[in-house]
Design an enzyme around this catalytic site. Structure first.
Site, PDB file in Angstrom:
ATOM      1  CG  HIS A  22    -190.627  37.958  -5.694  1.00  0.00           C
ATOM      2  ND1 HIS A  22    -189.312  38.265  -5.915  1.00  0.00           N
ATOM      3  CD2 HIS A  22    -191.195  39.053  -5.144  1.00  0.00           C
ATOM      4  CE1 HIS A  22    -189.094  39.503  -5.506  1.00  0.00           C
ATOM      5  NE2 HIS A  22    -190.220  39.992  -5.033  1.00  0.00           N
ATOM      6  CG  ASP A  30    -213.851  49.426 -12.923  1.00  0.00           C
ATOM      7  OD1 ASP A  30    -214.059  48.964 -14.061  1.00  0.00           O
ATOM      8  OD2 ASP A  30    -213.362  50.562 -12.737  1.00  0.00           O
ATOM      9  NE  ARG A 109    -209.589  54.406 -20.568  1.00  0.00           N
ATOM     10  CZ  ARG A 109    -209.873  54.586 -21.848  1.00  0.00           C
ATOM     11  NH1 ARG A 109    -209.314  55.566 -22.518  1.00  0.00           N
ATOM     12  NH2 ARG A 109    -210.726  53.812 -22.462  1.00  0.00           N
ATOM     13  CE1 TYR A 131    -210.083  56.608 -15.045  1.00  0.00           C
ATOM     14  CE2 TYR A 131    -211.926  57.875 -14.182  1.00  0.00           C
ATOM     15  CZ  TYR A 131    -211.063  57.580 -15.211  1.00  0.00           C
ATOM     16  OH  TYR A 131    -211.169  58.242 -16.410  1.00  0.00           O
ATOM     17  CG  ASN A 133    -210.062  49.229 -13.218  1.00  0.00           C
ATOM     18  OD1 ASN A 133    -210.840  48.287 -13.213  1.00  0.00           O
ATOM     19  ND2 ASN A 133    -210.274  50.324 -13.910  1.00  0.00           N
TER      20      ASN A 133
END
Length: 141
Positions: A22, A30, A109, A131, A133
């Protein structure tokens, strides 16, 4: 091979998801992401896109209901497309697979890079969309 497990879920990925507890996080990266320099636990997902992994992973992986944002995206830098098209695909997948309304956070980022260094694992994909990811935080059953 086992029944009911999508072929995209390798034995290594299934093991990692089962080891995670947890609050642990996994990055779906990417093809442009610097995965090798951000983790010692990299899962080879080459030949597949992030959306394919997201769809398969969420069949088994409970998202964290104890946090506001169990899913995080890398926010585009100034001058790039503000809302990448692939994000809508992610939202659609998450809505179809989640038992609760999932809020998605956009992380700057460099903060995303730092957070990914603390993730349990990174799946390095061949995703070509920019983008693309995202980070998933594991919940409980």
């Amino acid at each position: 091979m086992l029944k009911g497990i999508p072929p995209i879920i390798s034995p290594e990925l299934m093991k990692v998801m089962m080891e995670m507890g947890h609050g642990d996080e996994i990055v779906l990266a990417d093809g442009n992401y610097p995965a090798a320099s951000h983790s010692n636990r990299i899962i080879n997902g080459h030949g597949h896109g992030v959306a394919d992994f997201l769809r398969a992973i969420l069949e088994f992986f409970p998202l964290d209901t104890y946090v506001t944002f169990p899913v995080m995206l890398m926010n585009p830098v100034q001058g790039d497309e503000k809302n990448p098209v692939i994000w809508q695909t992610y939202e659609d997948i998450i809505k179809k697979t989640s038992d609760f309304p999932v809020q998605i956070e956009k992380i700057e980022r460099m903060d995303f890079y730092e957070r990914s260094k603390a993730a349990y694992a990174i799946i390095a994909t061949s995703e070509r969309a920019q983008y693309a990811n995202l980070i998933l935080k594991k919940g409980v059953l």
